[in-house]
Design a protein around this motif. Structure first.
Motif, mmCIF file in Angstrom:
data_model
loop_
_atom_site.group_PDB
_atom_site.id
_atom_site.type_symbol
_atom_site.label_atom_id
_atom_site.label_comp_id
_atom_site.label_asym_id
_atom_site.label_seq_id
_atom_site.Cartn_x
_atom_site.Cartn_y
_atom_site.Cartn_z
ATOM 1 N N ALA A 1 0.828 -1.204 0.000
ATOM 2 C CA ALA A 1 0.000 0.000 0.000
ATOM 3 C C ALA A 1 0.865 1.257 0.000
ATOM 4 N N ASP A 2 1.950 1.240 0.758
ATOM 5 C CA ASP A 2 2.856 2.388 0.786
ATOM 6 C C ASP A 2 3.460 2.628 -0.597
ATOM 7 N N THR A 3 3.854 1.565 -1.277
ATOM 8 C CA THR A 3 4.438 1.684 -2.612
ATOM 9 C C THR A 3 3.418 2.204 -3.615
ATOM 10 N N VAL A 4 2.205 1.662 -3.585
ATOM 11 C CA VAL A 4 1.156 2.107 -4.501
ATOM 12 C C VAL A 4 0.880 3.594 -4.313
ATOM 13 N N GLY A 5 0.779 4.031 -3.062
ATOM 14 C CA GLY A 5 0.513 5.439 -2.803
ATOM 15 C C GLY A 5 1.687 6.337 -3.115
ATOM 16 N N ARG A 6 2.886 5.899 -2.731
ATOM 17 C CA ARG A 6 4.083 6.713 -2.912
ATOM 18 C C ARG A 6 4.382 6.960 -4.390
ATOM 19 N N PHE A 7 4.196 5.932 -5.226
ATOM 20 C CA PHE A 7 4.540 6.049 -6.645
ATOM 21 C C PHE A 7 3.311 6.153 -7.548
ATOM 22 N N GLN A 8 2.143 6.366 -6.934
ATOM 23 C CA GLN A 8 0.899 6.624 -7.674
ATOM 24 C C GLN A 8 0.644 5.543 -8.728
#
Length: 646
Positions: free
Chosen positions: A427-434
């Motif tokens: 989830a952090d990766t999806v949000g961080r890199f859109q």
């Protein structure tokens, strides 16, 4: 600046008082052209340190050449005095020489004192008058100025200035200097009239300076070398703990320094210790093996680089926390428990990616830490989804497993991470890199196709599958790589399809054994190939069919390869390495005339590391070598086997 006709490196230097940009271009050129191993080392370093290392290297290179390349000692001393005056001008904020124009911002940014720079000049002055050393302590005293300051300067560049690290660095630098002395006995005597083996060690073995000058090689010299090598190895051993006290991105470089020095000692042993008549050298293949071993240990330990609490040597391990503004942390937006959970989640993602031993994982090296961790998070999710469709069990159970992952993905993006340990990192990766969540849902749809679709009537239908299981991977990675050109997503999708087609050609036999046939039925009919023949390859038509599919893959490689130019510079090496790895695998399949039936074709770890080395070389991507390579192949008539069948 005085005329320096004696120095080759002075001929290409810009004029005094040049701009910082021009000076930095010169130091970068000097570092990447004058010393053949520097590119490899700087590739392994964080990119933010590259220019600082170029500037430091240029200072050391100039000082060394002023001391060694000027034949007249009096002239050399005069030039070294001039170089020290330039150093003091730099620290006074008035740099003139281009090396110091480039170096001044490094000195300010890294808060480097003048002492290690000045100490180096003491050694170079000493070389002009001292040609022999009476005792071992005298020679070690020389190393205090000739070698140890370089290690301390490197530590300053990396943000370390404590006494304990400097002590460990001194052991390593002294050992490296001694290894060079034992390697260059003949060269130092012939070219510079210097003998660095001290008299007390010579005398202990019944030798003298005259024996070295006369190059008398006998059992006494062998015994002497054995003793010197043993003492040098002991110094390397004392300095080895240094690598464990620095940031994980720097450990590989420091380890390689020690490995290189130890390999010099090994090479002396291999030639029978006769450094009076031969200069042992480290071959390119040996350098690659050294890097393989170092990378292997780094890969094995990579998941252990998240300590629960920062040690006295280690900066805070969580890249995620480092990028959260201090004010937000203090407001309680990110609690310590959340940070610990996120760190543990990224650690689990790395463990899964590492255990898979995929070419994807090795390509992550060289990327910035936050991007590398993001790639691990994506890979872990994709690996777990793929495992559901590949594991033993009935189709209904697998479909339920994939449906569960759909639910876990949606819940994680909504803030519920209770379903699996990788979800906070994902989830952090999806949000961080859109990253658009639909890419991940499409990936699951591709895994579902493996449960329901056993054959593909046309290539268009297969292309839909390739997009879902591989094109989506390329699109997710593209978000992490970073891009601006609107053409990039289309190219990423094409590369994903090229990779998947390569895997399909390679795994045609094993896929058939589990009841899957990915090759389009229309192609099977075109080449008069029966599905059961894909398990044995006895019919030549089967290999002709694979050659046809390989040619199709090459077209996707050629169309997608320009993406390397469009992603962010700090991600180009990783993308290029991926393309080169998979396209080399396809070339290997062609070279074996599409015999994918007798054994599984793959690349060795050494070959993958070699590709990483090439990827790290300066300017590799500018020539767009993959596109040129596949273009030449197509213009030459397609795959090897088809040309022969002609």
């Amino acid at each position: 600046m005085p005329p320096l006709v004696e120095l080759e490196i002075a001929r290409t230097a810009p004029p005094p008082g040049c701009s910082v940009a021009e000076a930095q271009r010169y130091t970068r050129w000097l570092a990447t052209h004058h010393y053949e191993n520097f590119n490899v080392v700087s590739w392994l370093l964080p990119r933010r340190l590259h220019q600082h290392f170029y500037n430091l290297y240029a200072y050391c290179r100039w000082a060394d050449d002023l001391g060694d390349e000027v034949a007249d000692p009096a002239r050399a001393l005069e030039l070294l005095d001039w170089w020290e005056r330039e150093l003091h001008l730099c620290y006074a904020g008035q740099p003139s020489h281009p090396v110091f124009v480039a170096l001044e911002p490094t000195i300010r940014a890294c808060d480097i004192p003048i002492k290690p720079f000045a100490d180096l000049l003491i050694a170079f002055r000493q070389d002009q008058s001292v040609r022999r050393y009476a005792t071992w302590d005298d020679m070690i005293g020389y190393c205090l100025y000739s070698a140890n300051p370089v290690g301390r300067l490197v530590l300053y560049l990396c943000g370390y200035c404590d006494a304990e690290r400097q002590r460990l660095s001194d052991f390593t630098c002294t050992a490296l200097q001694l290894a060079n002395f034992w390697q260059d006995v003949a060269r130092d005597q012939d070219e510079r009239g210097r003998i660095y083996i001290p008299l007390d060690r010579l005398g202990a073995h019944g030798l003298s300076f005259a024996d070295i000058e006369a190059k008398r090689f006998d059992a006494c010299y062998v015994a002497l070398m054995k003793e010197l090598i043993a003492d040098t190895r002991a110094l390397f051993a004392q300095g080895l703990p240094l690598a464990q006290t620095v940031d994980s991105m720097l450990r590989l470089d420091i380890e390689l320094f020690s490995r290189g020095g130890l390999e010099v000692l090994n090479s002396i042993e291999r030639i029978g210790y006769d450094t009076l008549h031969h200069r042992p050298a480290i071959s390119r293949s040996t350098q690659i093996r050294m890097l393989c071993r170092a990378l292997g240990s780094k890969i094995a330990a990579f998941g252990k680089s998240y300590p629960a609490e920062p040690t006295q040597y280690e900066p805070h391990p969580s890249t995620v926390l480092e990028e959260i503004p201090e004010g937000e942390r203090n407001k309680g937006l990110v609690s310590s428990a959340e940070a610990q959970r996120l760190r543990a989640s990224y650690e689990e993602c790395d463990r899964i990616a590492r255990a898979a031993r995929s070419s994807f994982y090795m390509s992550f090296f060289g990327m910035r830490r936050e991007k590398r961790l993001a790639m691990c998070a994506l890979y872990a999710f994709m690996r777990l989804v793929d495992d559901v469709s590949d594991e033993k069990g009935d189709a209904e159970a697998k479909q339920k497993g994939l449906a569960r992952w759909r639910g876990l993905l949606d819940s994680a993006l909504a803030g519920d991470f209770s379903g699996h340990k990788i979800l906070p990192a994902l989830a952090d990766t999806v949000g961080r890199f859109q990253i658009p969540p639909r890419y991940l849902h499409d990936l699951i749809s591709g895994a579902e196709m493996d449960l329901t679709v056993r054959a593909y009537p046309t290539f268009d239908r297969l292309a839909e599958y390739c997009y879902r299981v591989a094109g989506t991977v390329g699109l997710c990675c593209l978000q992490v790589f970073g891009y601006r050109d609107p053409k990039a997503p289309d190219l990423a999708e094409k590369l994903g399809i090229a990779f998947q087609l390569t895997n399909i050609v390679r795994d045609v036999r094993s896929d058939h054994e589990i009841g899957r046939i990915y090759l389009p039925e229309e192609d099977l009919q075109r080449f008069h190939c029966q599905p059961e023949e894909l398990a044995r390859g006895e019919n030549p038509a089967a290999r002709e069919l694979l050659a046809f599919e390989a040619d199709r893959a090459w077209r996707f490689y050629e169309e997608g390869a320009p993406l390397v130019r469009l992603v962010s510079p700090d991600s180009r090496a990783a993308l290029w390495a991926l393309i080169r790895t998979y396209s080399t695998l396809l070339s290997r399949i062609e070279a074996k005339e599409f015999d994918v039936f007798s054994s599984r074709i793959s690349l060795s770890n050494a070959e993958k590391v070699h590709i990483l080395l090439i990827a790290g070389m300066r300017g590799w991507w500018k020539k767009d070598v993959i596109a040129k390579r596949v273009g030449d192949r197509r213009r030459a008539g397609g795959p090897v086997l088809r040309r022969r069948a002609g």
